[in-house]
Scaffold this motif. Structure first.
Motif, PDB file in Angstrom:
ATOM      1  N   THR A 112       0.825  -1.216   0.000  1.00  0.00           N
ATOM      2  CA  THR A 112       0.000   0.000   0.000  1.00  0.00           C
ATOM      3  C   THR A 112       0.851   1.255   0.000  1.00  0.00           C
ATOM      4  N   GLU A 113       2.126   1.101  -0.331  1.00  0.00           N
ATOM      5  CA  GLU A 113       3.023   2.254  -0.275  1.00  0.00           C
ATOM      6  C   GLU A 113       2.635   3.275  -1.331  1.00  0.00           C
ATOM      7  N   GLU A 114       2.658   4.538  -0.928  1.00  0.00           N
ATOM      8  CA  GLU A 114       2.347   5.644  -1.832  1.00  0.00           C
ATOM      9  C   GLU A 114       3.476   6.649  -1.790  1.00  0.00           C
ATOM     10  N   VAL A 115       3.777   7.217  -2.903  1.00  0.00           N
ATOM     11  CA  VAL A 115       4.798   8.257  -3.005  1.00  0.00           C
ATOM     12  C   VAL A 115       4.111   9.544  -3.440  1.00  0.00           C
ATOM     13  N   ALA A 116       4.225  10.556  -2.616  1.00  0.00           N
ATOM     14  CA  ALA A 116       3.593  11.848  -2.911  1.00  0.00           C
ATOM     15  C   ALA A 116       4.593  12.745  -3.628  1.00  0.00           C
ATOM     16  N   ILE A 117       4.249  13.184  -4.812  1.00  0.00           N
ATOM     17  CA  ILE A 117       5.087  14.091  -5.592  1.00  0.00           C
ATOM     18  C   ILE A 117       4.392  15.446  -5.643  1.00  0.00           C
ATOM     19  N   PRO A 118       4.971  16.449  -5.032  1.00  0.00           N
ATOM     20  CA  PRO A 118       4.321  17.763  -5.043  1.00  0.00           C
ATOM     21  C   PRO A 118       4.369  18.404  -6.423  1.00  0.00           C
ATOM     22  N   VAL A 119       3.260  18.967  -6.837  1.00  0.00           N
ATOM     23  CA  VAL A 119       3.154  19.724  -8.086  1.00  0.00           C
ATOM     24  C   VAL A 119       2.905  21.179  -7.708  1.00  0.00           C
TER      25      VAL A 119
END
Length: 250
Positions: A112-119
């Motif tokens: 369930t790993e998620e990687v948040a990439i800021p835009v």
């Protein structure tokens, strides 16, 4: 300082600026364990001394989001010993969970790993400042004019009168010598002095007038283009010929 008895597993942990960091996974003697989430890519240990407040059932830390992010990138936050294992605070420790008898959920977390990439994008912050918008000048000229004032004055005028006296009146101190008797005459003269007085006032009023002004400025924003190995495989399959793929042969 807050104690272990004031915390419980499952409580939400937030930074001092309100950012949700995760939930309490387990409690130790001096530290408590925050499970991996969107903010932390790993499981972290936090000291009880780093708790700023417990509000509405949530734990508030003394550090802000950026400060915690910098500390998590450096993987250092002091050394803490708990559960019989020496651990770097705000760092991972798989053996810690094993020694404590805690279920290892690393595989479940990876699924369930998620990687948040800021835009990012730019927004306009409009402020107002006072500047000079002109001036009003009131110039005073000196005008000279002649003013005539009627002033009554007094002066003494001599009037000679000869009177008869009683016959035989004795003369006292008669010297029978020539002499001149001087009788002074007085008169008023006019002295003119000038003094400054206020004749009138010129009052300048400044009224504040509000008006709408349109401001236009260019701003930038980031657009996301996503590509993955699956997309590359799909693109390659579109160009396959019967010679390349046996499944396409008849």
């Amino acid at each position: 300082m807050f104690q272990r008895t004031q915390l419980r597993e499952g409580m939400t942990v937030r930074s001092v600026d309100g950012e949700k960091l995760g939930k309490v996974f387990s409690l130790g003697d001096d530290t408590f364990h925050i499970e991996k989430g969107l903010f932390f890519p790993k499981d972290y240990l936090v000291r009880y001394a780093d708790i700023s407040d417990i509000r509405d059932g949530e734990i508030i830390l003394m550090h802000g989001r950026e400060s915690l992010r910098n500390l998590s990138d450096a993987d250092t936050y002091g050394t803490t010993t708990s559960y019989g294992t020496t651990t770097t605070g705000l760092g991972t420790d798989t053996g810690l969970r094993a020694d404590a008898g805690i279920k290892d959920r690393s595989w479940e977390a990876r699924r369930t790993e998620e990687v948040a990439i800021p835009v990012h994008k730019e927004e306009l912050d409009v402020t107002r400042r006072d500047v000079s918008a002109g001036e009003v000048r009131v110039h005073k000229d000196v005008v000279e004019e002649v003013k005539t004032v009627e002033v009554p004055v007094r002066r003494e005028r001599a009037r000679v009168e000869r009177r008869n006296v009683d016959p035989g009146r004795p003369a006292m101190n008669a010297s029978f010598q020539e002499e001149t008797v001087v009788v002074p005459l007085r008169a008023e003269e006019v002295d003119v002095q000038k003094r400054a007085v206020v004749d009138e006032e010129v009052v300048i009023h400044k009224d504040a007038i509000e008006e709408e002004r349109r401001v236009a400025e260019s701003v930038r924003r980031e657009e996301v283009e996503i590509s993955s190995p699956d997309d590359a495989d799909n693109r390659r399959s579109l160009n396959l010929t019967p010679d390349d793929d046996p499944l396409l042969r008849r």
